[in-house]
Design a protein around this motif. Structure first.
Motif, PDB file in Angstrom:
ATOM      1  N   ALA A 407       0.826  -1.211   0.000  1.00  0.00           N
ATOM      2  CA  ALA A 407       0.000   0.000   0.000  1.00  0.00           C
ATOM      3  C   ALA A 407       0.856   1.254   0.000  1.00  0.00           C
ATOM      4  CB  ALA A 407      -0.936  -0.014   1.206  1.00  0.00           C
ATOM      5  N   VAL A 408       1.882   1.282   0.837  1.00  0.00           N
ATOM      6  CA  VAL A 408       2.763   2.455   0.919  1.00  0.00           C
ATOM      7  C   VAL A 408       3.492   2.670  -0.406  1.00  0.00           C
ATOM      8  CG1 VAL A 408       4.850   3.357   2.011  1.00  0.00           C
ATOM      9  CG2 VAL A 408       3.043   2.383   3.422  1.00  0.00           C
ATOM     10  N   SER A 409       3.881   1.581  -1.048  1.00  0.00           N
ATOM     11  CA  SER A 409       4.620   1.699  -2.311  1.00  0.00           C
ATOM     12  C   SER A 409       3.775   2.322  -3.417  1.00  0.00           C
ATOM     13  CB  SER A 409       5.128   0.324  -2.755  1.00  0.00           C
ATOM     14  OG  SER A 409       4.072  -0.493  -3.242  1.00  0.00           O
ATOM     15  N   LEU A 410       2.464   2.173  -3.323  1.00  0.00           N
ATOM     16  CA  LEU A 410       1.568   2.695  -4.352  1.00  0.00           C
ATOM     17  C   LEU A 410       0.863   3.985  -3.951  1.00  0.00           C
ATOM     18  CD1 LEU A 410      -0.157  -0.645  -5.456  1.00  0.00           C
ATOM     19  CD2 LEU A 410       1.724   0.552  -6.595  1.00  0.00           C
ATOM     20  N   LEU A 411       1.024   4.389  -2.693  1.00  0.00           N
ATOM     21  CA  LEU A 411       0.284   5.544  -2.168  1.00  0.00           C
ATOM     22  C   LEU A 411       0.739   6.832  -2.855  1.00  0.00           C
ATOM     23  CD1 LEU A 411      -1.866   5.921   0.121  1.00  0.00           C
ATOM     24  CD2 LEU A 411       0.024   6.667   1.582  1.00  0.00           C
ATOM     25  N   PRO A 412      -0.169   7.568  -3.487  1.00  0.00           N
ATOM     26  CA  PRO A 412       0.226   8.824  -4.145  1.00  0.00           C
ATOM     27  C   PRO A 412       0.672   9.872  -3.129  1.00  0.00           C
ATOM     28  CG  PRO A 412      -1.929   8.044  -4.918  1.00  0.00           C
ATOM     29  CD  PRO A 412      -1.582   7.245  -3.692  1.00  0.00           C
ATOM     30  N   GLU A 413       1.411  10.825  -3.601  1.00  0.00           N
ATOM     31  CA  GLU A 413       1.845  11.943  -2.756  1.00  0.00           C
ATOM     32  C   GLU A 413       0.624  12.664  -2.192  1.00  0.00           C
ATOM     33  OE1 GLU A 413       4.727  14.331  -0.928  1.00  0.00           O
ATOM     34  OE2 GLU A 413       5.075  12.609  -2.248  1.00  0.00           O
ATOM     35  N   GLY A 414       0.632  12.893  -0.861  1.00  0.00           N
ATOM     36  CA  GLY A 414      -0.455  13.610  -0.214  1.00  0.00           C
ATOM     37  C   GLY A 414      -1.651  12.753   0.154  1.00  0.00           C
ATOM     38  N   ALA A 415      -1.609  11.468  -0.187  1.00  0.00           N
ATOM     39  CA  ALA A 415      -2.724  10.573   0.152  1.00  0.00           C
ATOM     40  C   ALA A 415      -2.541  10.002   1.550  1.00  0.00           C
ATOM     41  CB  ALA A 415      -2.828   9.444  -0.864  1.00  0.00           C
ATOM     42  N   GLU A 416      -3.624   9.402   2.084  1.00  0.00           N
ATOM     43  CA  GLU A 416      -3.593   8.804   3.417  1.00  0.00           C
ATOM     44  C   GLU A 416      -3.770   7.295   3.325  1.00  0.00           C
ATOM     45  OE1 GLU A 416      -5.560  12.384   6.137  1.00  0.00           O
ATOM     46  OE2 GLU A 416      -6.746  10.603   5.652  1.00  0.00           O
ATOM     47  N   LEU A 417      -3.149   6.601   4.277  1.00  0.00           N
ATOM     48  CA  LEU A 417      -3.337   5.158   4.412  1.00  0.00           C
ATOM     49  C   LEU A 417      -3.951   4.887   5.779  1.00  0.00           C
ATOM     50  CD1 LEU A 417      -2.926   2.202   3.522  1.00  0.00           C
ATOM     51  CD2 LEU A 417      -0.628   2.320   4.522  1.00  0.00           C
ATOM     52  N   VAL A 418      -5.029   4.094   5.802  1.00  0.00           N
ATOM     53  CA  VAL A 418      -5.702   3.736   7.045  1.00  0.00           C
ATOM     54  C   VAL A 418      -5.568   2.231   7.261  1.00  0.00           C
ATOM     55  CG1 VAL A 418      -7.898   3.701   8.290  1.00  0.00           C
ATOM     56  CG2 VAL A 418      -7.347   5.620   6.773  1.00  0.00           C
ATOM     57  N   VAL A 419      -5.126   1.846   8.449  1.00  0.00           N
ATOM     58  CA  VAL A 419      -5.013   0.433   8.822  1.00  0.00           C
ATOM     59  C   VAL A 419      -6.085   0.155   9.866  1.00  0.00           C
ATOM     60  CG1 VAL A 419      -3.517  -1.367   9.756  1.00  0.00           C
ATOM     61  CG2 VAL A 419      -2.531   0.489   8.401  1.00  0.00           C
ATOM     62  N   CYS A 420      -6.970  -0.821   9.597  1.00  0.00           N
ATOM     63  CA  CYS A 420      -8.080  -1.051  10.513  1.00  0.00           C
ATOM     64  C   CYS A 420      -8.579  -2.487  10.421  1.00  0.00           C
ATOM     65  CB  CYS A 420      -9.233  -0.082  10.225  1.00  0.00           C
ATOM     66  SG  CYS A 420      -9.978  -0.281   8.588  1.00  0.00           S
ATOM     67  N   GLY A 421      -9.610  -2.803  11.212  1.00  0.00           N
ATOM     68  CA  GLY A 421     -10.266  -4.098  11.128  1.00  0.00           C
ATOM     69  C   GLY A 421     -10.180  -4.960  12.364  1.00  0.00           C
ATOM     70  N   SER A 422      -9.135  -4.755  13.199  1.00  0.00           N
ATOM     71  CA  SER A 422      -8.977  -5.617  14.367  1.00  0.00           C
ATOM     72  C   SER A 422      -7.811  -5.147  15.229  1.00  0.00           C
ATOM     73  CB  SER A 422      -8.717  -7.058  13.915  1.00  0.00           C
ATOM     74  OG  SER A 422      -8.416  -7.896  15.019  1.00  0.00           O
ATOM     75  N   PHE A 423      -7.879  -5.457  16.526  1.00  0.00           N
ATOM     76  CA  PHE A 423      -6.715  -5.279  17.388  1.00  0.00           C
ATOM     77  C   PHE A 423      -5.557  -6.124  16.881  1.00  0.00           C
ATOM     78  CE2 PHE A 423      -9.795  -3.617  20.405  1.00  0.00           C
ATOM     79  CZ  PHE A 423      -9.063  -2.685  21.135  1.00  0.00           C
ATOM     80  N   VAL A 424      -5.868  -7.289  16.337  1.00  0.00           N
ATOM     81  CA  VAL A 424      -4.823  -8.195  15.849  1.00  0.00           C
ATOM     82  C   VAL A 424      -4.094  -7.571  14.667  1.00  0.00           C
ATOM     83  CG1 VAL A 424      -4.349 -10.490  14.925  1.00  0.00           C
ATOM     84  CG2 VAL A 424      -6.123 -10.193  16.662  1.00  0.00           C
ATOM     85  N   THR A 425      -4.823  -6.924  13.771  1.00  0.00           N
ATOM     86  CA  THR A 425      -4.199  -6.245  12.633  1.00  0.00           C
ATOM     87  C   THR A 425      -3.216  -5.186  13.124  1.00  0.00           C
ATOM     88  OG1 THR A 425      -6.298  -6.524  11.460  1.00  0.00           O
ATOM     89  CG2 THR A 425      -4.665  -5.069  10.458  1.00  0.00           C
ATOM     90  N   ALA A 426      -3.655  -4.398  14.091  1.00  0.00           N
ATOM     91  CA  ALA A 426      -2.792  -3.355  14.655  1.00  0.00           C
ATOM     92  C   ALA A 426      -1.542  -3.958  15.290  1.00  0.00           C
ATOM     93  CB  ALA A 426      -3.573  -2.539  15.678  1.00  0.00           C
ATOM     94  N   GLU A 427      -1.739  -5.001  16.085  1.00  0.00           N
ATOM     95  CA  GLU A 427      -0.603  -5.632  16.761  1.00  0.00           C
ATOM     96  C   GLU A 427       0.375  -6.222  15.755  1.00  0.00           C
ATOM     97  OE1 GLU A 427       0.388  -9.170  20.009  1.00  0.00           O
ATOM     98  OE2 GLU A 427      -1.632  -8.960  19.198  1.00  0.00           O
ATOM     99  N   GLU A 428      -0.137  -6.965  14.782  1.00  0.00           N
ATOM    100  CA  GLU A 428       0.741  -7.594  13.784  1.00  0.00           C
ATOM    101  C   GLU A 428       1.599  -6.561  13.066  1.00  0.00           C
ATOM    102  OE1 GLU A 428       0.972 -11.089  12.513  1.00  0.00           O
ATOM    103  OE2 GLU A 428       0.410 -11.204  14.629  1.00  0.00           O
ATOM    104  N   LEU A 429       0.985  -5.451  12.661  1.00  0.00           N
ATOM    105  CA  LEU A 429       1.725  -4.436  11.930  1.00  0.00           C
ATOM    106  C   LEU A 429       2.721  -3.713  12.823  1.00  0.00           C
ATOM    107  CD1 LEU A 429       2.275  -2.852   9.384  1.00  0.00           C
ATOM    108  CD2 LEU A 429       0.376  -1.340   9.984  1.00  0.00           C
ATOM    109  N   LEU A 430       2.284  -3.277  13.998  1.00  0.00           N
ATOM    110  CA  LEU A 430       3.166  -2.509  14.876  1.00  0.00           C
ATOM    111  C   LEU A 430       4.373  -3.324  15.320  1.00  0.00           C
ATOM    112  CD1 LEU A 430       0.609  -0.506  17.048  1.00  0.00           C
ATOM    113  CD2 LEU A 430       2.076   0.365  15.227  1.00  0.00           C
ATOM    114  N   ARG A 431       4.161  -4.584  15.607  1.00  0.00           N
ATOM    115  CA  ARG A 431       5.306  -5.425  16.008  1.00  0.00           C
ATOM    116  C   ARG A 431       6.343  -5.500  14.897  1.00  0.00           C
ATOM    117  NH1 ARG A 431       4.891  -7.439  20.808  1.00  0.00           N
ATOM    118  NH2 ARG A 431       2.867  -7.939  21.734  1.00  0.00           N
ATOM    119  N   LYS A 432       5.885  -5.618  13.677  1.00  0.00           N
ATOM    120  CA  LYS A 432       6.819  -5.704  12.551  1.00  0.00           C
ATOM    121  C   LYS A 432       7.506  -4.361  12.323  1.00  0.00           C
ATOM    122  CE  LYS A 432       8.457  -8.162   9.093  1.00  0.00           C
ATOM    123  NZ  LYS A 432       9.212  -9.418   9.302  1.00  0.00           N
ATOM    124  N   LEU A 433       6.754  -3.274  12.394  1.00  0.00           N
ATOM    125  CA  LEU A 433       7.344  -1.954  12.174  1.00  0.00           C
ATOM    126  C   LEU A 433       8.327  -1.585  13.272  1.00  0.00           C
ATOM    127  CD1 LEU A 433       4.213   0.098  11.012  1.00  0.00           C
ATOM    128  CD2 LEU A 433       6.092  -0.746   9.598  1.00  0.00           C
TER     129      LEU A 433
END
Length: 435
Positions: A407-433
């Motif tokens: 998603a980040v690789s394709l995100l246009p300049e000035g656009a927003e990315l939203v990550v949502c859907g579950s506590f698990v989604t948040a945890e999985e991403l944050l741990r990796k980041l």
């Protein structure tokens, strides 16, 4: 974890988490009798010198509880806060005076529960264990106020062994239907279980007539009069002046409340509860400190901006009402290109949740979630297509991180990315980041 592993006392916090995750909840009978007996053995079954606020509801519990605790702490009131689930660290669940419990304190608390379980021979679930650990820490620290977020439901939730002085129910919607019921009346009945004959006030958010009527009826059965029930629909007067400010007009008058980082809709309940608690304690409110406490409250995964360039917003919305609120917050941020990374649990109402996001995102990157409850990306994609999302605008990935990178690789300049859907989604991403 094997059953033999549960027969030896863990050492560090990581070992305790493994131990607690190894408890099989299916072999333990439901009800509060077991935890009440262990709590009595530990001496944490009542807090006669403290005020207790219990927060139940479908959405908004964590932010409501956190803003309340922060406002009280800023006012100089010793306050313990218990919330769930955590996203990155277990320490997020238990805090005293705005500081998360450290590893040593948590291990001491778990050991105290372990000793009580060993002596009584009574088995506890993961949540019961952690709840008693929180109570033990609050007792040890002499907290004047306990703010307790219900984990699930209310009537049979572990925190409900303590009678609350103030019950707060920010919202009621259809979630956890298999356990709580299929109608808002049935779900409201479970939430209303936190109301006790000794409860002084019940504070309610914007509820349906069905849910409101059930709560009023249940409160009356416990001897509470209508005057004890204050709702945002009527008794709690609120003027929302913009997306992050409001004026509280009744039953207390407070102007210019700034809520920059958490859902504005929950803040009036937090402020009202804080003022009621200060009144009960005989304390004169310092409004500057109270409002500073609310203004500075932060909570992982609640419309949380985790990156400024590009703009990445993290939200744990996982059911229709929460997705509806997220969509409204995003609309307030204005138009523009917006992408999403979405991962959900299969026991949620995936289709209805995704319907609330219709028209919000230009592209969606769907990820599978791990574990028995995790939904596959393909299943979420199928539900997205049912909402009318074009197939060419949806991609699937095995993990939240892979979806995020794409998603980040394709995100246009000035656009927003939203990550949502579950506590698990948040945890999985944050741990990796954060790795």
């Amino acid at each position: 974890m094997s059953s033999t592993d549960l027969n030896s006392r863990p050492g560090d916090l990581a070992s305790w988490e493994n131990y607690l995750n190894g408890i099989n909840p299916n072999i333990i009978e439901l009800g509060l009798d077991r935890i009440r007996k262990v709590a009595a053995f530990m001496g944490v079954d009542s807090f006669p010198d403290s005020r207790i606020v219990t927060v139940a509801g479908t959405n908004g519990k964590g932010s409501t509880a956190s803003m309340l605790a922060s406002a009280l702490t800023a006012s100089g009131i010793s306050c313990g806060l218990y919330t769930s689930p955590h996203i990155l660290n277990f320490n997020e669940r238990i805090s005293v005076n705005g500081v998360n419990a450290d590893e040593k304190s948590l291990c001491e608390a778990f050991s105290a529960v372990y000793d009580a379980v060993t002596e009584t021979g009574i088995h506890l679930t993961f949540f019961e264990y952690t709840t008693l650990a929180a109570f033990w820490l609050f007792r040890k620290n002499g907290c004047r106020v306990l703010v307790l977020e219900v984990g699930l439901g209310g009537r049979l939730d572990a925190v409900n062994i303590l009678d609350c002085d103030i019950a707060v129910i920010p919202s009621i919607g259809r979630d956890h239907c298999a356990l709580l019921g299929n109608t808002e009346a049935e779900i409201a009945f479970e939430k209303a279980g936190i109301i006790k004959p000794s409860t002084g006030n019940v504070l309610l958010g914007y509820l349906s007539d069905e849910a409101f009527g059930t709560i009023v009826s249940e409160a009356a059965k416990r001897g509470l009069s209508d005057s004890a029930i204050w709702s945002l629909e009527k008794e709690i007067g609120v003027e929302y002046t913009d997306a992050t400010h409001f004026n509280l007009m009744a039953p207390f008058a407070v102007n210019g409340v700034h809520v920059p980082a958490l859902p504005l809709i929950n803040a009036p309940l937090s402020l009202t509860a804080a003022l009621l608690i200060l009144q009960q304690l005989g304390e004169t409110p310092d409004y500057d400190r109270l409002l500073e406490g609310i203004r500075t409250t932060r909570l992982h995964g609640r419309v949380e901006i985790i990156s400024e360039n590009p703009v990445v917003i993290l939200d744990v919305a996982h059911n229709p009402p929460a997705m509806r609120y997220l969509a409204s917050m995003l609309r307030q941020r204005g138009d523009g290109v917006r992408y999403a990374v979405i991962g959900m649990l299969k026991d949620k109402d995936i289709y209805s949740s995704l319907c609330e996001l219709k028209g919000i995102f230009d592209r969606i990157f769907v990820c599978s979630l791990p574990g028995e409850r995790g939904s596959t990306a393909e299943h979420v994609k199928d539900n997205l297509l049912r909402t009318g999302m074009a197939p060419e605008k949806v991609e699937t990935f095995d993990t939240a991180y892979e979806a995020y990178v794409r998603a980040v690789s394709l995100l246009p300049e000035g656009a927003e990315l939203v990550v949502c859907g579950s506590f698990v989604t948040a945890e999985e991403l944050l741990r990796k980041l954060n790795a």
